[in-house]
Write an enzyme that holds these catalytic residues in place. Sequence first.
Site, PDB file in Angstrom:
ATOM      1  N   ASP A 593       0.896  -0.833   0.013  1.00 21.97           N
ATOM      2  CA  ASP A 593      -0.337  -0.071   0.000  1.00 21.97           C
ATOM      3  C   ASP A 593       1.042   1.211  -0.066  1.00 21.97           C
ATOM      4  O   ASP A 593       1.765   1.246   0.949  1.00 21.97           O
ATOM      5  CB  ASP A 593      -1.084  -0.083   1.433  1.00 21.97           C
ATOM      6  CG  ASP A 593      -1.983   1.273   1.213  1.00 21.97           C
ATOM      7  OD1 ASP A 593      -1.558   1.722   0.768  1.00 21.97           O
ATOM      8  OD2 ASP A 593      -2.935   1.304   2.324  1.00 21.97           O
ATOM      9  N   HIS A 594       1.138   1.741  -0.971  1.00 22.59           N
ATOM     10  CA  HIS A 594       1.740   2.661  -2.020  1.00 22.59           C
ATOM     11  C   HIS A 594       1.674   4.340  -0.125  1.00 22.59           C
ATOM     12  O   HIS A 594       2.392   5.513  -0.440  1.00 22.59           O
ATOM     13  CB  HIS A 594       1.659   3.952  -2.452  1.00 22.59           C
ATOM     14  CG  HIS A 594       3.109   4.245  -2.808  1.00 22.59           C
ATOM     15  ND1 HIS A 594       4.466   4.410  -2.357  1.00 22.59           N
ATOM     16  CD2 HIS A 594       3.207   4.477  -4.393  1.00 22.59           C
ATOM     17  CE1 HIS A 594       5.339   4.784  -3.307  1.00 22.59           C
ATOM     18  NE2 HIS A 594       5.174   5.125  -4.204  1.00 22.59           N
ATOM     19  N   ARG A 595       0.189   4.157   0.748  1.00 23.91           N
ATOM     20  CA  ARG A 595      -0.193   5.286   1.346  1.00 23.91           C
ATOM     21  C   ARG A 595       0.934   4.775   2.703  1.00 23.91           C
ATOM     22  O   ARG A 595       1.141   5.670   3.009  1.00 23.91           O
ATOM     23  CB  ARG A 595      -1.420   5.248   2.117  1.00 23.91           C
ATOM     24  CG  ARG A 595      -2.156   5.700   0.380  1.00 23.91           C
ATOM     25  CD  ARG A 595      -3.462   4.820   0.926  1.00 23.91           C
ATOM     26  NE  ARG A 595      -4.098   3.891   1.309  1.00 23.91           N
ATOM     27  CZ  ARG A 595      -4.877   3.858   2.107  1.00 23.91           C
ATOM     28  NH1 ARG A 595      -6.449   4.511   2.248  1.00 23.91           N
ATOM     29  NH2 ARG A 595      -5.095   2.203   2.706  1.00 23.91           N
TER      30      ARG A 595
END
Length: 624
Positions: A593-595
Amino acid sequence: MAERKEIRVPDLGDFSDVDVIEVLVSAGDTVEVEDGLIVLETDKASMDVPSTAAGKVVEVSVASGDTVNEGDLIAVIETSGDGEEDSAADEEKDAGDAEVSSGDTPADAGDKQAGNGGDEDRSGKDDSGGDDSGDESGGGSGGKSGGKSGGDTVAEPGRRKVEVPDLGDFDEVDVIEVHVAEGDEVAEEDPLLTLETDKASMEVPSPAAGRVAEVVVSAGDKVSSGDEILTLLTERGGSDGGGDGDDTAEADEADEAEQEAAAKRQTGRDRESGEAGTERRQTQSAAPSGEQAGSGRRERADSADERRDMPSGFPAIDEAGFSRAHASPSVRRLARELGVDLVRVDGTGRKGRILAEDVKSWVKKTLQGGGEAATGAALPSVPEVDFARYGDVVTQPLGRIRKISARRLQASWLNLPHVTQHDLADITEMEERRQELKGTAAERGIKLTPLAFIIKACVQALKEFPRFNSSLHPDGEHLVLKHYFHIGFAADTPNGLVVPVIRDAERKDVYELAGDLAELSAAAREGKLSAEQMQGGTFTVSSLGGIGGTAFTPIINAPEVAILGVSRSSMQPVWNGREFKPRLMLPLSLSYDHRVIDGADAARFTTWLSGALGDVGGLLEAIP
Ligand code: CAO
């Protein structure tokens, strides 16, 4: 003076050993009369058992997962004893005792209220073979007992009028869904209608096999005992119970045709619920109230209209899906009040059941703008194609597991910005060592597959990179770092994809991990995993290594933040600075999850993981 009252399971009619699927109160809670205490469920009905006293819960004697029978103690409630609440409670209880306890099944309520002798009626049910499934619905029994207490009557040979069975105290009950349309073939016990009150939801099954000649109720209607539902054309006219053997023979003969009919029924249902919705809206604007006076059955449900007009801004309720959602009546009521389409809510209860908490957190998430509804509203839809125009097709219903995993996968794909980092791990030594140990492990009844080593290495990597073992807080402003390592693994089963979870993987050596893997995969394949065995995961591994492939993009098992995909290892020439050497290389595909995780962290993680997999000594170290 305070008094203690025991609240017990009411008369459950013919039901026994009924599953408690949710306990709604805990010791210390304050309850009012009629507040739900527990939710019971059979395969055709679910019902809340309400409190018959107001006061403080001092003891709860049942747990989710228990089975109960009439008279079992549910809870002890301390009433204030100052008269007012007590007398209300007593009145309620007396009313319940004399007529129908509000926790009774509608069928049972019918027995009592109609005064037609519960026992007598039940013996009728027993005559029909003691078939629980018929009795559970409260509808099948009526049908099977030849229409004595409602259910169906013989109009003329071959035509059978099917009526709403005895619903006891329940009058003017909402028709939530009509499952059949004119021309459909139905088998005995096929659901015809789904009815819903604020305390129970139930299916009315067909009393016999046949073809539907005419349907006279629609979704949104209100019905009462004895109202006509439809006319059925049966092979053998109205002869009671005569269809049993023949139905089977017919079904055998027309097995494939039946599947197609089921598929058509589904299409019909979809069409019907859509049309019913349109009709309701038109009715409302033309005549806001009383338009259908004199025909209770045809009277439109105010609540249905209200819920369509919910100013929630949430997506419209898909009635067909809503009625099939796995949720108790109280949760359905809550969802209706809030205008939430249960189809969109992921259930975290046992067997994916939607709990009140799930509905509330969906609303919270959606209002915060991070929810699926917000995203979904902006999504362009995929065009609908009538495939049958281009050739033969068969439409099959999706299984429950597939539907649940489909929703979760889509929710993750839409909500989490996925990136996949690919890498290769040199597992030459690991594999050599595994081959050496395999025999000894097998003697201990353990199948030592590469996955156990991979999970071991993942736990080590997660300890090194704690962000990968975290979840984004629903407020979007905090990260929840977990100090436990429960590792899920994707298991391919005949019913679809499930993710059992190995608990406390950091405390297990490769043999114990291999043992857990075998045990949980077997339970997964047999469909015997409990909800607990699929909950609490902090990181997931999806291994396609036993099948093949060189890389793929696994979808993160949200709210986790990363998943490791593993493909098939292969012998490859690897340059060691002087020469090419054959090395067994394992492809790794880490989606994150790039967040929460940056690309550089992901590359560090897979590099570290590759190193751990290359150090078999470290993987085999004893657990301190
Ligand atoms: N490379 C080469 N061979 C591999 C391997 C790999 N990465 N992983 C497993 N193998 C071998 C095993 O060693 C075993 O061979 P032997 O019997 O000769 O030892 C064989 O493949 C079969 O292994 P397995 O599949 O029975 O056992 P496993 O522990 O590797 O996997 C399980 C168990 C449950 C994960 C697997 O059965 C499964 O369901 N896989 C599919 C998961 C899936 O669908 N993922 C996609 C989900 S979408 O993201």
